[in-house]
Scaffold this motif. Structure first.
Motif, PDB file in Angstrom:
ATOM      1  N   ILE A  53       0.697  -1.155  -0.079  1.00  0.00           N
ATOM      2  CA  ILE A  53      -0.175   0.003  -0.192  1.00  0.00           C
ATOM      3  C   ILE A  53       1.218   0.850   0.160  1.00  0.00           C
ATOM      4  O   ILE A  53       1.654   1.203   0.093  1.00  0.00           O
ATOM      5  CB  ILE A  53      -0.966   0.197   1.412  1.00  0.00           C
ATOM      6  N   ALA A  54       0.635   2.090  -1.067  1.00  0.00           N
ATOM      7  CA  ALA A  54       1.403   3.750  -1.154  1.00  0.00           C
ATOM      8  C   ALA A  54       0.496   4.129  -0.236  1.00  0.00           C
ATOM      9  O   ALA A  54      -0.942   4.573  -0.978  1.00  0.00           O
ATOM     10  CB  ALA A  54       1.604   3.615  -1.944  1.00  0.00           C
ATOM     11  N   ILE A  55       0.700   5.841   0.695  1.00  0.00           N
ATOM     12  CA  ILE A  55       0.415   6.382   1.407  1.00  0.00           C
ATOM     13  C   ILE A  55       1.038   7.617   0.805  1.00  0.00           C
ATOM     14  O   ILE A  55       2.454   7.794   0.678  1.00  0.00           O
ATOM     15  CB  ILE A  55       0.120   6.328   2.450  1.00  0.00           C
ATOM     16  N   ARG A  56       0.110   8.362   0.072  1.00  0.00           N
ATOM     17  CA  ARG A  56       0.533   9.603  -1.041  1.00  0.00           C
ATOM     18  C   ARG A  56       0.627  11.130  -0.155  1.00  0.00           C
ATOM     19  O   ARG A  56      -0.716  11.058   0.672  1.00  0.00           O
ATOM     20  CB  ARG A  56       0.721  10.243  -2.111  1.00  0.00           C
ATOM     21  N   HIS A  57       1.829  11.717   0.474  1.00  0.00           N
ATOM     22  CA  HIS A  57       1.465  12.941   1.483  1.00  0.00           C
ATOM     23  C   HIS A  57       0.822  14.032   0.921  1.00  0.00           C
ATOM     24  O   HIS A  57       0.332  14.828   2.002  1.00  0.00           O
ATOM     25  CB  HIS A  57       2.925  13.092   1.941  1.00  0.00           C
ATOM     26  N   ARG A  58       0.182  14.384   0.267  1.00  0.00           N
ATOM     27  CA  ARG A  58      -0.592  15.196  -0.409  1.00  0.00           C
ATOM     28  C   ARG A  58      -0.487  14.723  -1.890  1.00  0.00           C
ATOM     29  O   ARG A  58      -0.540  14.231  -2.681  1.00  0.00           O
ATOM     30  CB  ARG A  58       0.726  16.838  -0.386  1.00  0.00           C
ATOM     31  N   LEU A  59      -1.467  15.861  -2.105  1.00  0.00           N
ATOM     32  CA  LEU A  59      -2.231  15.704  -3.519  1.00  0.00           C
ATOM     33  C   LEU A  59      -1.733  16.565  -4.259  1.00  0.00           C
ATOM     34  O   LEU A  59      -2.195  17.745  -4.264  1.00  0.00           O
ATOM     35  CB  LEU A  59      -3.889  15.707  -3.825  1.00  0.00           C
ATOM     36  N   ASN A  60      -1.212  16.487  -5.687  1.00  0.00           N
ATOM     37  CA  ASN A  60      -0.664  17.610  -6.847  1.00  0.00           C
ATOM     38  C   ASN A  60      -2.325  17.515  -7.208  1.00  0.00           C
ATOM     39  O   ASN A  60      -3.087  16.645  -7.235  1.00  0.00           O
ATOM     40  CB  ASN A  60       0.353  17.061  -7.729  1.00  0.00           C
ATOM     41  N   GLU A  61      -1.678  18.084  -8.488  1.00  0.00           N
ATOM     42  CA  GLU A  61      -3.590  17.706  -9.212  1.00  0.00           C
ATOM     43  C   GLU A  61      -3.351  16.431 -10.414  1.00  0.00           C
ATOM     44  O   GLU A  61      -4.406  16.005  -9.666  1.00  0.00           O
ATOM     45  CB  GLU A  61      -2.974  18.860 -10.890  1.00  0.00           C
ATOM     46  N   PHE A  62      -2.777  15.920 -10.600  1.00  0.00           N
ATOM     47  CA  PHE A  62      -2.923  14.675 -10.767  1.00  0.00           C
ATOM     48  C   PHE A  62      -3.572  13.222  -9.913  1.00  0.00           C
ATOM     49  O   PHE A  62      -4.636  12.972 -10.414  1.00  0.00           O
ATOM     50  CB  PHE A  62      -1.858  13.774 -11.471  1.00  0.00           C
ATOM     51  N   LEU A  63      -3.066  13.387  -8.655  1.00  0.00           N
ATOM     52  CA  LEU A  63      -3.530  12.873  -7.679  1.00  0.00           C
ATOM     53  C   LEU A  63      -4.196  12.845  -7.568  1.00  0.00           C
ATOM     54  O   LEU A  63      -5.854  12.218  -6.760  1.00  0.00           O
ATOM     55  CB  LEU A  63      -2.206  12.650  -6.688  1.00  0.00           C
TER      56      LEU A  63
END
Length: 175
Positions: free
Chosen positions: A88-98
C-alpha cells in the motif's frame, strides 16, 4: 496474522515470487507494474534488492529528490511472517493528477492471495498511518469496472464523490 510494515529484505523470496505472479497476469498501470518495469532484473542480486528497499524508505522523506510530479510517499508492505501479500502506498499530499485520478492511497494484493480479505484489511490498517501524516480524509480511487476495489473502498468507509473518466473517487475518513 498479517500486518503492515515498512519494506524489508526479510521477505525478498516471497516478494520475488509475488512479482512473478503480477508479470504472469500482465499487470499494468500500478505502482507494482512500475517497480517490475524499472527494477525486476536487478532484484535477483540481494544488494540491488536491499538498495530498492532503501529507496522505498527514502521516498517518504520530503528532502529526497524525485521526478517532476511525484510527491513524498510512504510505502508499507502487507506481510505475514516472511510472506509478502501486498503493498500500500500513502501519498503525503495531492497534486493535480493525484486529485483527479490517483488519490492518496494505492494498493494491490499478490494474485494468489486475492479474495481473502487482504485488501480491505490492508486499507483499514493504513488509515491511521495516513492520519499520522496529517491526512484527515484520504482520497482513494479505482477503475469503474473494478468491482473488488469498489467493495474494498466502501468497506473501509469510502464515500463516493464522483467519477472522472474511468476513475471512481472516494473519500475515506482516517480517524
Amino acid at each position: 496474522m498479517p500486518e503492515l510494515e515498512p519494506p524489508t529484505v526479510r521477505v525478498r523470496d516471497s516478494f520475488l515470487a509475488a512479482m512473478e505472479e503480477f508479470v504472469a497476469e500482465g499487470a499494468s498501470g500500478s505502482q507494482t507494474a512500475y517497480w517490475i518495469e524499472s527494477h525486476a532484473p536487478s532484484w535477483l542480486e540481494p544488494a540491488a534488492f536491499s538498495a530498492f528497499v532503501d529507496a522505498l524508505h527514502a521516498e517518504a522523506l520530503e528532502e529526497t529528490p524525485r521526478p517532476e510530479g511525484f510527491v513524498p510517499t510512504t510505502t508499507l508492505w502487507w506481510t505475514e511472517g516472511d510472506d509478502y501479500l501486498g503493498r500500500i502506498a500513502i501519498r503525503h499530499r495531492l497534486n493535480e493528477f493525484l486529485l483527479g485520478v490517483g488519490g492518496h492511497i494505492g494498493y494491490d494484493v499478490r494474485p494468489s492471495r486475492r479474495r481473502e480479505g487482504h485488501a480491505t484489511s490492508m486499507l483499514r490498517a493504513a488509515l491511521p498511518h495516513a492520519r499520522a501524516l496529517g491526512i484527515d480524509s484520504a482520497l482513494v480511487t479505482c477503475d469503474s469496472d473494478n468491482v473488488a476495489s469498489i467493495r474494498v473502498i466502501e468497506a473501509a468507509g469510502g464515500v463516493f464523490e464522483d467519477q472522472r473518466g474511468i476513475k471512481r473517487r472516494y473519500w475515506v475518513d482516517t480517524a
